[in-house]
Design a protein around this motif. Sequence first.
Motif, PDB file in Angstrom:
ATOM      1  N   PRO A  61       0.799  -1.223   0.000  1.00  0.00           N
ATOM      2  CA  PRO A  61       0.000   0.000   0.000  1.00  0.00           C
ATOM      3  C   PRO A  61       0.833   1.274   0.000  1.00  0.00           C
ATOM      4  CG  PRO A  61      -0.849  -1.561   1.603  1.00  0.00           C
ATOM      5  CD  PRO A  61       0.469  -2.079   1.155  1.00  0.00           C
ATOM      6  N   ILE A  62       2.019   1.214   0.620  1.00  0.00           N
ATOM      7  CA  ILE A  62       2.898   2.387   0.642  1.00  0.00           C
ATOM      8  C   ILE A  62       3.359   2.712  -0.766  1.00  0.00           C
ATOM      9  CG2 ILE A  62       5.102   3.283   1.477  1.00  0.00           C
ATOM     10  CD1 ILE A  62       4.717   1.524   3.968  1.00  0.00           C
ATOM     11  N   LEU A  63       3.839   1.698  -1.485  1.00  0.00           N
ATOM     12  CA  LEU A  63       4.315   1.910  -2.855  1.00  0.00           C
ATOM     13  C   LEU A  63       3.160   2.194  -3.804  1.00  0.00           C
ATOM     14  CD1 LEU A  63       6.991  -0.943  -3.021  1.00  0.00           C
ATOM     15  CD2 LEU A  63       7.326   1.483  -2.503  1.00  0.00           C
ATOM     16  N   GLN A  64       1.967   1.801  -3.432  1.00  0.00           N
ATOM     17  CA  GLN A  64       0.786   2.090  -4.244  1.00  0.00           C
ATOM     18  C   GLN A  64       0.360   3.546  -4.064  1.00  0.00           C
ATOM     19  OE1 GLN A  64      -2.449  -0.618  -3.421  1.00  0.00           O
ATOM     20  NE2 GLN A  64      -2.993  -0.712  -5.587  1.00  0.00           N
ATOM     21  N   GLU A  65       0.585   4.064  -2.858  1.00  0.00           N
ATOM     22  CA  GLU A  65       0.232   5.460  -2.572  1.00  0.00           C
ATOM     23  C   GLU A  65       1.244   6.423  -3.168  1.00  0.00           C
ATOM     24  OE1 GLU A  65      -1.900   8.648  -1.233  1.00  0.00           O
ATOM     25  OE2 GLU A  65      -2.506   6.541  -1.071  1.00  0.00           O
ATOM     26  N   GLY A  66       2.514   6.044  -3.163  1.00  0.00           N
ATOM     27  CA  GLY A  66       3.553   6.911  -3.699  1.00  0.00           C
ATOM     28  C   GLY A  66       4.872   6.167  -3.781  1.00  0.00           C
TER      29      GLY A  66
END
Length: 301
Positions: A61-66
């Motif tokens: 989710p972190i890499l999906q957010e930014g």
Amino acid sequence: MAAPTTQKPKPLVCFSFAAYAKALIDHLKSSGIAVFDGLSDAEFTSIEATFGFSFPPDLRPILQEGLPLAPGFPNWRSSSPQQLQILLKLPTLGLLKQVSQRKFWCESWGGADQPDDINEALALAKRFLDKAPVLVPIYRNFYIPSEPNVAGNPVFYVNGGDVRLVSFDVTGFFQEAEFLNISRTSRIKAPAWAATSARRIDFWTDVAARGDSRWWSGDDLGSCLEEMFWRLRNGGWKEEEVREMMMMDGRDERKCVGPGVAKHVRVLSLVLLRAGWTREDVVYSLGLQDEIENGLIEGKS
């Protein structure tokens, strides 16, 4: 008589992965870290299919957010497959290099003693390392295991034969601000679901347990200061900044420091304090909590 009313319990606050990811990415942006658009589902699928691993569900989710792209962060979008392959293989390649130099060996690989034949030793070590969980790079030499594919895997520091546990999970890692030179007073708050203990990871947990967390111990202060110098440099500090902190610009404090671990700690603590660390941070980082509690070191020293 009216029936007594019962107050409904307040629902527990649930911190989702998505909410934490957004708060973290906003925090990195506000701290001056370059962040680009997050990875798409198609990009995740392509990366995982190409390299044969799955992103942990709390890192995804972190890499999906930014996608943080400051120096030290892996560029999952624009780096070549060869570059990403090297990043993923770097931990095991570093250990194999240590094996080739007879500086690293595991009893579980076939006995306490390494085979005399280097090629045989490397082949045996590689066979076992290929079975170890893939370490997914987060930042520089900090990795999170891809297996088990659940939230809450610990984060390890791996650099050659130096393998250490650095946090219980990815949230604990991003709480520590000094690795990005972000002010420690602006660290992001850990979510309610953050891990409170380290999950055991096949192979990597055992290797990390072998290391001595007190890397400053010993009788050679020169080597300790050298280690401190490179740790600060690898943490993102410029060489001139490190030399100024350590007063290595023409003056050598080592000449006036006698032998003994206590004096080693004094010098290393001074270096960290000059780098902007608080007393509490120094105590925690050098593992001095037990000494203070037992009265071996004065608490206000």
